[in-house]
Design a protein around this motif. Sequence first.
Motif, mmCIF file in Angstrom:
data_model
loop_
_atom_site.group_PDB
_atom_site.id
_atom_site.type_symbol
_atom_site.label_atom_id
_atom_site.label_comp_id
_atom_site.label_asym_id
_atom_site.label_seq_id
_atom_site.Cartn_x
_atom_site.Cartn_y
_atom_site.Cartn_z
ATOM 1 N N LEU A 172 0.832 -1.203 0.000
ATOM 2 C CA LEU A 172 0.000 0.000 0.000
ATOM 3 C C LEU A 172 0.866 1.253 0.000
ATOM 4 N N TYR A 173 1.902 1.265 0.801
ATOM 5 C CA TYR A 173 2.770 2.438 0.933
ATOM 6 C C TYR A 173 3.365 2.849 -0.411
ATOM 7 N N PHE A 174 3.927 1.904 -1.146
ATOM 8 C CA PHE A 174 4.584 2.245 -2.406
ATOM 9 C C PHE A 174 3.589 2.467 -3.551
ATOM 10 N N SER A 175 2.321 2.115 -3.348
ATOM 11 C CA SER A 175 1.306 2.390 -4.373
ATOM 12 C C SER A 175 0.786 3.822 -4.294
ATOM 13 N N LEU A 176 1.065 4.492 -3.180
ATOM 14 C CA LEU A 176 0.614 5.867 -2.996
ATOM 15 C C LEU A 176 1.628 6.844 -3.594
ATOM 16 N N PRO A 177 1.155 8.001 -4.094
ATOM 17 C CA PRO A 177 2.102 9.023 -4.563
ATOM 18 C C PRO A 177 2.942 9.543 -3.399
ATOM 19 N N VAL A 178 4.159 9.954 -3.676
ATOM 20 C CA VAL A 178 5.078 10.401 -2.635
ATOM 21 C C VAL A 178 4.472 11.543 -1.824
ATOM 22 N N THR A 179 3.744 12.418 -2.501
ATOM 23 C CA THR A 179 3.149 13.556 -1.794
ATOM 24 C C THR A 179 1.939 13.154 -0.963
ATOM 25 N N GLY A 180 1.449 11.932 -1.165
ATOM 26 C CA GLY A 180 0.247 11.504 -0.454
ATOM 27 C C GLY A 180 0.503 10.483 0.639
ATOM 28 N N ARG A 181 1.775 10.362 1.070
ATOM 29 C CA ARG A 181 2.108 9.409 2.120
ATOM 30 C C ARG A 181 3.130 10.020 3.070
ATOM 31 N N THR A 182 3.295 9.429 4.226
ATOM 32 C CA THR A 182 4.290 9.886 5.190
ATOM 33 C C THR A 182 5.665 9.343 4.788
ATOM 34 N N PRO A 183 6.742 9.873 5.339
ATOM 35 C CA PRO A 183 8.088 9.379 4.981
ATOM 36 C C PRO A 183 8.387 7.987 5.524
ATOM 37 N N ASN A 184 7.641 7.542 6.533
ATOM 38 C CA ASN A 184 7.968 6.300 7.224
ATOM 39 C C ASN A 184 6.988 5.191 6.837
ATOM 40 N N VAL A 185 7.505 4.098 6.275
ATOM 41 C CA VAL A 185 6.641 2.983 5.870
ATOM 42 C C VAL A 185 5.994 2.315 7.079
ATOM 43 N N ALA A 186 6.594 2.437 8.264
ATOM 44 C CA ALA A 186 6.038 1.814 9.471
ATOM 45 C C ALA A 186 4.709 2.434 9.887
ATOM 46 N N ASP A 187 4.374 3.595 9.318
ATOM 47 C CA ASP A 187 3.078 4.207 9.619
ATOM 48 C C ASP A 187 1.925 3.448 8.964
ATOM 49 N N TYR A 188 2.249 2.597 8.002
ATOM 50 C CA TYR A 188 1.216 1.862 7.261
ATOM 51 C C TYR A 188 1.287 0.386 7.655
ATOM 52 N N GLN A 189 0.439 0.004 8.576
ATOM 53 C CA GLN A 189 0.429 -1.364 9.083
ATOM 54 C C GLN A 189 -0.962 -1.976 8.940
ATOM 55 N N MET A 190 -0.970 -3.231 8.587
ATOM 56 C CA MET A 190 -2.218 -3.984 8.447
ATOM 57 C C MET A 190 -2.320 -4.980 9.596
ATOM 58 N N ARG A 191 -3.529 -5.296 9.979
ATOM 59 C CA ARG A 191 -3.721 -6.334 10.987
ATOM 60 C C ARG A 191 -5.109 -6.936 10.821
ATOM 61 N N GLY A 192 -5.219 -8.203 11.212
ATOM 62 C CA GLY A 192 -6.502 -8.885 11.073
ATOM 63 C C GLY A 192 -6.566 -10.121 11.945
ATOM 64 N N VAL A 193 -7.785 -10.559 12.191
ATOM 65 C CA VAL A 193 -8.028 -11.776 12.945
ATOM 66 C C VAL A 193 -9.291 -12.426 12.400
ATOM 67 N N TYR A 194 -9.310 -13.753 12.370
ATOM 68 C CA TYR A 194 -10.544 -14.441 11.965
ATOM 69 C C TYR A 194 -10.778 -15.661 12.850
ATOM 70 N N PHE A 195 -12.070 -16.006 12.951
ATOM 71 C CA PHE A 195 -12.528 -17.196 13.663
ATOM 72 C C PHE A 195 -13.289 -18.050 12.664
#
Length: 386
Positions: A276-299
């Motif tokens: 997701l981070y690299f799919s965004l334009p440079v001007t539309g994202r923060t400098p740090n990739v760690a700001d973009y994190q995914m998480r999920g859980v399923y049962f």
Amino acid sequence: MKKVNTLIRVKIVFVLFILPNFLHAQTTVTTTPPTPESSIKYPQFQFKGLFQARFMANTTNDVDVLGVHHSTGEVTQTSFDIKRMRVGLNTKLSEATEIVILVNLADFKSDTKGKVLENAYGKYTFNKYIAVTGGQFRPAFGIEELVPVDIIKSFDFSNQYYEFGKNGWTSFQIGASVTGAVDIGKIPISYAFSILNGNGKNQEKDSDNGKLYSTRWVLGLSKKHKINLGLNGGIGAVSTQDVFAVGADITSDFKLTDKFTFDLQIEYKQGTNHNLYFSLPVTGRTPNVADYQMRGVYFLPNLRYLIDYKKLTSLELSCRYERFDPSYKINSNLRQTYTPMISLEFGKAYTGRIEMGFEIDRFARDIPDTSSYSDNLFLIQFQCRL
């Protein structure tokens, strides 16, 4: 008297020398020696196949069968589809060496770039403790990575499986892996270490010099109820940015009666969404990739009832509930998915299967003209496997 002595000597010779040899010969004839490895002929071939077709109907206004919203109102809400048409070949070159090939011919219905070829790897097994795999394969990083799609307890893999696949941790990847199993006391443990390009299947080369390093450990906590605890972790670099992924899962299988069994899967994953981070334009994202994190859980609970009536083998009821957010720190949009399903099994090991149910998506924010839009999809799926 001499004749008697001669006769006695003959009997003694017979008892001491001839009879033991005779008995030994009889024993040798009646004992079947084990088949030596050298007498087994190689290569050995095993063909596999899977056909999955489905009917889909979206009951939500202005949302098509692929889950995309159309504000214009021009939308296809019912359709037949060939989901998978897989053909595979497993070749054993020796007791320790095998080659595996798997293709999905259904990918020819759209742009085939990066598709069609799925498994293409070689594996050498030294012993139960260590085996080495190289090529294109599904690295061990959770429950779903170790289970073929044709025997899962739902219509398809979870949302988090596909999203982590886009980020290089799951699904079909190119690289190498070391796997094996050991016993620590009374606890059986299996492990996997993988090093991957991390940019998906059927790529000419890695997208950069960075690699993904992951591991999975599974502890057998209960043999009776088949309770297993899985732990996953990974680190790596993508375009000089540090990325990570972690996960934990548990599976169990309880025999309630002679005919009823209940199994449960619970899985949690979290990691950097660098895709997701690299799919965004440079001007539309923060400098740090760690700001973009995914998480999920399923049962995923599943109730199975053995029928064994003519060709009908079993009846299964399941309902997977999943919470997944592709970027929970920035611009969060939580997706909740309910997948109730009833399944009829024909033959053994899902040789034939008919499934019917819904995929119900609910987003925290509906975004018009995108796939991030709440909808209800009705499904009937038929599969045959060999």
